[in-house]
Design a protein around this motif. Structure first.
Motif, PDB file in Angstrom:
ATOM      1  N   ARG A   1      14.998 -21.298 -12.639  1.00 12.60           N
ATOM      2  CA  ARG A   1      14.230 -22.115 -11.586  1.00 12.60           C
ATOM      3  C   ARG A   1      14.345 -21.661 -10.317  1.00 12.60           C
ATOM      4  N   GLU A   2      14.121 -20.539  -9.904  1.00  4.86           N
ATOM      5  CA  GLU A   2      13.962 -19.890  -8.473  1.00  4.86           C
ATOM      6  C   GLU A   2      12.974 -18.952  -8.287  1.00  4.86           C
ATOM      7  N   LEU A   3      12.780 -18.599  -7.050  1.00  2.00           N
ATOM      8  CA  LEU A   3      11.391 -17.812  -6.556  1.00  2.00           C
ATOM      9  C   LEU A   3      11.722 -16.387  -7.362  1.00  2.00           C
ATOM     10  N   HIS A   4      10.873 -15.858  -8.039  1.00  2.00           N
ATOM     11  CA  HIS A   4      10.574 -14.595  -8.342  1.00  2.00           C
ATOM     12  C   HIS A   4       9.362 -13.871  -7.735  1.00  2.00           C
ATOM     13  N   LEU A   5       9.496 -12.631  -7.717  1.00  2.00           N
ATOM     14  CA  LEU A   5       8.085 -11.837  -7.327  1.00  2.00           C
ATOM     15  C   LEU A   5       7.535 -11.097  -8.558  1.00  2.00           C
ATOM     16  N   ASN A   6       6.390 -11.394  -8.614  1.00  2.00           N
ATOM     17  CA  ASN A   6       5.725 -10.546  -9.835  1.00  2.00           C
ATOM     18  C   ASN A   6       5.300  -9.130  -9.425  1.00  2.00           C
ATOM     19  N   PHE A   7       5.551  -8.060  -9.556  1.00  2.00           N
ATOM     20  CA  PHE A   7       4.899  -6.731  -9.357  1.00  2.00           C
ATOM     21  C   PHE A   7       4.101  -6.095 -10.218  1.00  2.00           C
ATOM     22  N   GLY A   8       2.667  -5.959  -9.784  1.00  2.00           N
ATOM     23  CA  GLY A   8       1.712  -5.705 -10.842  1.00  2.00           C
ATOM     24  C   GLY A   8       1.007  -4.153 -10.226  1.00  2.00           C
ATOM     25  N   PHE A   9       1.284  -3.207 -11.281  1.00  2.00           N
ATOM     26  CA  PHE A   9       0.683  -1.716 -11.050  1.00  2.00           C
ATOM     27  C   PHE A   9       0.145  -1.305 -12.320  1.00  2.00           C
ATOM     28  N   TRP A  10      -1.056  -0.699 -12.215  1.00  2.00           N
ATOM     29  CA  TRP A  10      -1.951  -0.211 -13.425  1.00  2.00           C
ATOM     30  C   TRP A  10      -2.328   1.197 -13.257  1.00  2.00           C
ATOM     31  N   SER A  11      -1.726   2.120 -13.540  1.00  2.00           N
ATOM     32  CA  SER A  11      -1.909   3.518 -13.132  1.00  2.00           C
ATOM     33  C   SER A  11      -1.161   4.494 -13.995  1.00  2.00           C
ATOM     34  N   THR A  12      -0.913   5.566 -13.685  1.00  2.00           N
ATOM     35  CA  THR A  12      -0.272   6.588 -14.262  1.00  2.00           C
ATOM     36  C   THR A  12       0.803   7.319 -13.501  1.00  2.00           C
ATOM     37  N   VAL A  13       1.858   7.791 -13.866  1.00  5.76           N
ATOM     38  CA  VAL A  13       2.898   8.266 -12.968  1.00  5.76           C
ATOM     39  C   VAL A  13       2.955  10.082 -13.499  1.00  5.76           C
ATOM     40  N   ASP A  14       2.971  10.814 -12.478  1.00  6.90           N
ATOM     41  CA  ASP A  14       3.077  12.206 -13.026  1.00  6.90           C
ATOM     42  C   ASP A  14       4.572  12.685 -13.668  1.00  6.90           C
ATOM     43  N   THR A  15       4.340  13.239 -14.528  1.00 13.34           N
ATOM     44  CA  THR A  15       5.540  13.646 -15.581  1.00 13.34           C
ATOM     45  C   THR A  15       5.563  15.166 -15.772  1.00 13.34           C
ATOM     46  N   ARG A  16       6.579  15.327 -16.658  1.00 13.74           N
ATOM     47  CA  ARG A  16       6.867  16.954 -16.783  1.00 13.74           C
ATOM     48  C   ARG A  16       6.905  17.135 -18.330  1.00 13.74           C
ATOM     49  N   ASN A  55      10.821   6.169  -8.034  1.00  9.93           N
ATOM     50  CA  ASN A  55      10.803   6.623  -9.312  1.00  9.93           C
ATOM     51  C   ASN A  55       9.314   6.531  -9.900  1.00  9.93           C
ATOM     52  N   LEU A  56       8.523   5.557  -9.320  1.00 10.21           N
ATOM     53  CA  LEU A  56       7.243   5.209  -9.996  1.00 10.21           C
ATOM     54  C   LEU A  56       6.172   5.748  -8.822  1.00 10.21           C
ATOM     55  N   ASP A  57       6.198   5.118  -7.662  1.00  7.13           N
ATOM     56  CA  ASP A  57       5.466   5.198  -6.356  1.00  7.13           C
ATOM     57  C   ASP A  57       3.999   4.971  -6.877  1.00  7.13           C
ATOM     58  N   ILE A  58       3.812   4.033  -7.583  1.00  5.25           N
ATOM     59  CA  ILE A  58       2.308   3.606  -7.990  1.00  5.25           C
ATOM     60  C   ILE A  58       1.759   2.846  -6.638  1.00  5.25           C
ATOM     61  N   ARG A  59       0.855   3.284  -6.020  1.00  7.56           N
ATOM     62  CA  ARG A  59       0.269   2.370  -5.229  1.00  7.56           C
ATOM     63  C   ARG A  59      -1.336   2.185  -5.160  1.00  7.56           C
ATOM     64  N   PHE A 119       0.722  -1.170  -0.085  1.00 10.54           N
ATOM     65  CA  PHE A 119       0.060  -0.021  -0.059  1.00 10.54           C
ATOM     66  C   PHE A 119       0.847   1.252   0.028  1.00 10.54           C
ATOM     67  N   GLY A 120       2.244   1.112   0.092  1.00 10.27           N
ATOM     68  CA  GLY A 120       3.168   2.269   0.259  1.00 10.27           C
ATOM     69  C   GLY A 120       4.544   1.732   0.900  1.00 10.27           C
ATOM     70  N   PRO A 121       5.479   2.616   0.864  1.00  7.56           N
ATOM     71  CA  PRO A 121       6.905   2.019   1.129  1.00  7.56           C
ATOM     72  C   PRO A 121       6.906   1.586   2.796  1.00  7.56           C
ATOM     73  N   GLU A 122       5.920   1.966   3.264  1.00  9.64           N
ATOM     74  CA  GLU A 122       5.928   1.737   4.696  1.00  9.64           C
ATOM     75  C   GLU A 122       4.646   0.715   5.097  1.00  9.64           C
ATOM     76  N   HIS A 123       4.096  -0.005   4.226  1.00  5.83           N
ATOM     77  CA  HIS A 123       2.943  -0.585   4.548  1.00  5.83           C
ATOM     78  C   HIS A 123       2.691  -1.788   3.410  1.00  5.83           C
ATOM     79  N   TYR A 124       2.978  -2.985   4.051  1.00  7.23           N
ATOM     80  CA  TYR A 124       2.859  -4.215   3.163  1.00  7.23           C
ATOM     81  C   TYR A 124       1.915  -5.146   3.923  1.00  7.23           C
ATOM     82  N   VAL A 125       1.042  -5.706   2.987  1.00  4.74           N
ATOM     83  CA  VAL A 125       0.349  -6.977   3.872  1.00  4.74           C
ATOM     84  C   VAL A 125       0.561  -8.237   3.006  1.00  4.74           C
ATOM     85  N   LEU A 126       0.884  -9.331   3.723  1.00  4.83           N
ATOM     86  CA  LEU A 126       1.323 -10.517   3.209  1.00  4.83           C
ATOM     87  C   LEU A 126      -0.136 -11.386   3.312  1.00  4.83           C
TER      88      LEU A 126
END
Ligand SMILES: Cc1cc2nc3c(=O)[nH]c(=O)nc-3n(C[C@H](O)[C@H](O)[C@H](O)COP(=O)(O)OP(=O)(O)OC[C@H]3O[C@@H](n4cnc5c(N)ncnc54)[C@H](O)[C@@H]3O)c2cc1C
Length: 465
Positions: free
Chosen positions: A381-396, A354-358, A219-226
């Motif tokens: 053949r080793e453990l991987h984590l899939n990170f999925g994020f579906w949003s936008t990033v503010d840009t310039r 860099n992305l901060d999508i939550r 949910f954020g850099p200081e909030h993870y739920v397993l």
């Protein structure tokens, strides 16, 4: 219509539908072909298609489920229908991707995963046999070690550019009444990652007592739920995934939960993970007015398509400019990446900086042993984590329109990871073919689609043809 008619199709009907499709390929008259399917979960804008269409209406049901747990299913069957066909026989596909309209063929070619993937691998690893209609108009039965083992192993990540899977044979798991869930909250990434790894280890080493499902939400850099889930026949009041509170929000407030086996499969579909928010569907009143049947990914997808077709965002931006307001500059970022477990902490640091999508979905996946590499998407053949994020990033304005997507691609490569191709892709052509084994792909294309009846993978995935 009985549930059998809705979910099942006879082999004779299947064979007739296949014969019609073969004719279309043979009579294509030099035109390139594309799948004419009603649903899609592909997240890139495609160019208008001038070629022919493969009408696949008769290829979207289950053919059989046997008492010893084998299913034969048509390639364009949605997982919603396929899972229902298995459930009525007391089984469930071992890996059921989260969105109801993802099809078995689309997931087998598009690298499908789920929270069972730490034990069951990818969707394509649950498939024992496939009939693939190749670009040359020939239907080939492919197995891991048969005469077309090269095509079988190149099918994942080929996205319909070598051929289309029309029939797949899948070994099923026994189903259960409910799924019991436990949620643990972490305030720092290290203990969270350690807990994810420990949960996977426990599930792998102790089948029957260890967790059957493992996933996380950041949910954020200081909030993870397993989240750990166990199949169970225990009864009790089950929660409602289409109730007033979206499922993902309950991970922040509950420590345990119980869902029916079917609701567990679709816990993320009811709110398109959490992407129903900008459409207003997380407000209790709107949920009530919409009704349970409309709380599903197809509703949000239809709205999204309407907005895209009528360029409503661009029109709104123009209006803002006319009113003298500066529209918010955003870069779309709809991606899933797989990172080797040892580099996941580094990925999280990159992500938040860099992305901060939550929120972000985190799903462990352990590729299974295989007699030969998966040509276009091979992983250690080793453990991987899939990170999925579906949003936008503010840009310039001074940044390139694909700045953050390119940054992500470079970081994924640097960390030894992989990026799915179901969404936008920005790799240069030589870089792309280095990652996705260009020499092998070219050999297979020449063998199975020598006249380019189907588009090339780079053209399709990167150039959106
Ligand atoms: C918001 C979002 C969340 C997602 N979450 C998940 C997730 O949790 N788990 C997961 O596994 N995936 C997820 N995906 C990715 C999804 O699995 C892939 O996009 C998959 O390829 C979609 O399958 P589909 O059946 O909808 O195919 P489509 O979107 O219709 O097609 C995808 C591609 O596959 C090709 N294709 C389709 N059917 C066949 C076939 N029978 N044979 C050969 N090629 C075929 C098409 O030509 C096309 O190139 C997500 C995607 C989005 C947009």
């Amino acid at each position: 219509m009985s549930s059998d008619d809705r979910l099942f199709r006879s082999r004779a009907e299947h064979d007739a539908a296949v014969a019609r499709l073969v004719e279309t390929v043979k009579n294509r008259g030099g035109r390139q072909l594309r799948l004419g399917k009603k649903t899609s979960n592909l997240f890139r804008q495609r160019e208008a298609h001038k070629g022919g269409r493969l009408e696949v209406d008769g290829l979207d049901k289950t053919i059989s489920v046997t008492a010893d747990g084998w299913a034969e299913v048509q390639g364009m069957a949605t997982f919603e229908d396929f899972a229902d066909a298995c459930l009525v026989h007391g089984f469930v596909p071992p890996v059921v991707p989260e969105l109801k309209t993802i099809t078995i063929g689309g997931a087998a070619t598009g690298i499908g995963i789920e929270s069972s993937s730490f034990r069951r691998g990818f969707v394509h690893e649950t498939v024992a046999e496939m009939d693939i209609l190749c670009g040359d108009g020939v239907v080939r039965t492919c197995t891991p070690d048969g005469p077309h083992a090269d095509l079988f192993h190149a099918f994942p990540n080929s996205y319909g550019t070598l051929g289309y899977a029309l029939r797949l044979k899948v070994k099923l798991d026994k189903t259960c009444r409910n799924v019991k869930l436990a949620y643990d909250t972490f305030r720092e990434p290290e203990p969270f990652l350690q807990a994810v790894e420990a949960a996977c280890r426990e599930g792998i080493d102790n089948p029957g007592t260890g967790p059957d499902y493992v996933e996380g939400v950041a949910f954020g850099p200081e909030h993870y739920v397993l989240s750990r889930g166990w199949r169970t026949d225990e009864t009790g009041p089950a929660s409602d995934i289409a109730g007033p509170v979206p499922y993902f929000k309950t991970l922040r407030t509950k420590t345990t939960d119980l869902l029916t086996a079917r609701d567990h499969l679709w816990r993320w579909d009811a709110d398109w993970f959490w992407c129903s928010r900008p459409l207003g569907f997380q407000k209790p009143l709107i949920r009530k007015l919409a009704g349970r049947k409309r709380l599903r990914s197809t509703t949000y997808w239809a709205i999204y398509q309407f907005v895209r077709r009528h360029k409503l965002v661009e029109r709104f931006d123009r209006l803002q400019k006319l009113l003298g307001r500066k529209p918010r500059l955003e870069e779309p970022m709809v991606q899933d990446v797989e990172i080797p477990f040892g580099n996941c902490q580094a990925y999280l640091e990159f992500h938040w900086k860099n992305l901060d999508i939550r929120p972000m979905w985190i799903c462990p996946v352990l590729p299974l042993p295989s007699p030969r590499p998966w040509t276009l998407y091979d992983m250690p053949r080793e453990l991987h984590l899939n990170f999925g994020f579906w949003s936008t990033v503010d840009t310039r304005e001074d940044l390139a329109p694909d700045h953050f997507n390119r940054l992500l691609e470079r970081e994924v490569v640097r960390l030894g990871g992989h990026k799915s191709l179901y969404s936008t892709v920005f790799f240069e052509e030589d870089e792309f073919w280095q990652i996705y084994d260009g020499p092998s792909y070219r050999g297979l294309k020449a063998k199975y689609d020598p006249q380019d009846a189907l588009p090339d993978l780079y053209q399709k995935a990167v150039k959106s043809r």
